[in-house]
Design a protein around this motif. Structure first.
Motif, short mmCIF file in Angstrom:
data_model
loop_
_atom_site.label_atom_id
_atom_site.label_comp_id
_atom_site.label_asym_id
_atom_site.label_seq_id
_atom_site.Cartn_x
_atom_site.Cartn_y
_atom_site.Cartn_z
N LYS A 3 0.82 -1.20 0.00
CA LYS A 3 0.00 0.00 0.00
C LYS A 3 0.87 1.27 0.00
O LYS A 3 2.01 1.25 0.45
N ILE A 4 0.25 2.36 -0.47
CA ILE A 4 0.89 3.67 -0.44
C ILE A 4 -0.12 4.67 0.10
O ILE A 4 -1.31 4.61 -0.23
N LYS A 5 0.34 5.58 0.97
CA LYS A 5 -0.54 6.57 1.58
C LYS A 5 0.12 7.95 1.57
O LYS A 5 1.29 8.08 1.93
N ARG A 6 -0.66 8.95 1.17
CA ARG A 6 -0.15 10.31 1.17
C ARG A 6 -0.18 10.89 2.58
O ARG A 6 -1.09 10.61 3.36
N THR A 7 0.80 11.70 2.90
CA THR A 7 0.86 12.37 4.20
C THR A 7 0.20 13.75 4.08
O THR A 7 -0.09 14.24 2.99
N ALA A 8 0.03 14.41 5.23
CA ALA A 8 -0.52 15.76 5.24
C ALA A 8 0.42 16.74 4.54
O ALA A 8 -0.02 17.79 4.04
N ARG A 9 1.71 16.40 4.47
CA ARG A 9 2.68 17.26 3.80
C ARG A 9 2.60 17.16 2.28
O ARG A 9 3.07 18.02 1.56
#
Length: 328
Positions: free
Chosen positions: A255-261
């Protein structure tokens, strides 16, 4: 989804850490705790508009919600329409996914408080704001049935739901064959809630297991577990509707997840004499900004997601009966 090689299941995990430099950092730099689950296999995580959670799908077909240390996880929803709690609760048998359901990718559309789910047996589904039974939205695209829906991302700007079907041939109980035959029939898909239509964006992918959208909705990042690479698919601009290889990785990404940054965590399992469970943080150009190693403290043989949320990294895997949480 986790890639199984040499009788070991491989995956990827989510991670958050205060970073001083972009050098590799060991997990010993952060604290670790376990949030007990009613069944094994927290594959992916989501948080609602009130910052409650994590929500996660587990191996017995339930989606559960964390209500704090005193209450722990409680039932929130389920995907199999005729699911029997007596028969299914507590199981970790992938052969029962067609009966009990197996939620893999999760993502909230925050404005409507809807939880979208990629279920390995039941396709693309959604649960309303009050939880309960999921509604089935799609079971195939362009005449080809889904065999292994896996990664999922909800674009908060557009409302589009992006998800992957890891194979057009193999299902969840046949992941070993998917890997050994180097299957390349996976697809990247988009669901439009307004038209209720599914569009195929990319095909010919090797075990696509994760997808994430950029903050400005201009591109997607797609992980291929079998070929150990990451692709970038352009949604806007002069390169719209085209893809390019962004990064090749050592090991099996999931899986890949975007951060708030606006950067991304990829979960990667690297085979060593044992297993090295890693979180790799990359930017939009495919540059590796940080690498964290969670094993052996994160005591499992695979990692499938690293999800950074409000100062913590939530680690996903198919085997543990707990959610692993790392904090600085």
């Amino acid at each position: 989804m986790a890639i199984i090689r040499n009788s070991k299941t491989i995956a990827v995990l989510p991670v958050f850490i205060l970073y001083i430099s972009f050098s590799s950092t060991l997990v010993s730099a952060v604290s670790f705790k376990k949030l007990p689950l009613p069944a094994p296999g927290p594959e992916s995580y989501a948080f609602d508009s009130a910052c409650h959670g994590p929500y996660t799908g587990i191996a017995d077909g339930r989606i559960v919600k964390y209500r704090g240390p005193k209450t722990g996880f409680v039932d929130y929803g389920f995907t199999a329409p005729n699911r029997s709690k007596q028969f299914c609760d507590g199981t970790n048998n992938t052969d029962l996914a067609p009966i009990c359901g197996r939620p893999l990718g999760l993502g909230f559309y925050l404005p409507k408080k809807e939880l979208y789910i990629a279920d390995a047996s039941y396709g693309l589904m959604v649960i309303g704001p009050n939880g309960g039974a999921a509604t089935q939205l799609a079971t195939g695209a362009e005449g080809v049935p889904f065999r292994l829906p896996d990664g999922l991302e909800v674009d908060q700007l557009t409302g589009f739901v992006y998800f992957t079907d890891a194979s057009a041939v193999y299902n969840l109980s046949q992941v070993n064959q998917l890997v050994s035959n180097h299957d390349a029939t996976g697809r990247l898909l988009r669901y439009d809630p307004k038209t209720k239509q599914v569009t195929v964006l990319l095909e010919g992918l090797s075990g696509p297991s994760g997808v994430a959208a950029s903050k400005d909705s201009s591109y997607l990042i797609v992980v291929e577990s079998v070929s150990s690479r990451i692709q970038k698919y352009w949604l806007k601009g002069p390169k719209a509707n085209t893809a390019e290889v962004l990064l090749n990785l050592t090991g099996s990404p999931d899986k890949i997840k975007r951060t708030a940054r606006g950067d991304f965590w990829v979960a990667v399992t690297v085979q060593t004499p044992t297993h090295a469970l890693k979180g790799v943080r990359i930017n939009e150009a495919g540059t590796i900004l940080e690498t964290l190693t969670f094993s052996p403290k994160y005591d499992t043989s695979l990692i499938v997601e690293v999800n950074e949320y409000k100062g913590a990294l939530y680690l996903g895997s198919l085997y543990p009966n707990f959610v692993g949480v790392y904090r600085p």
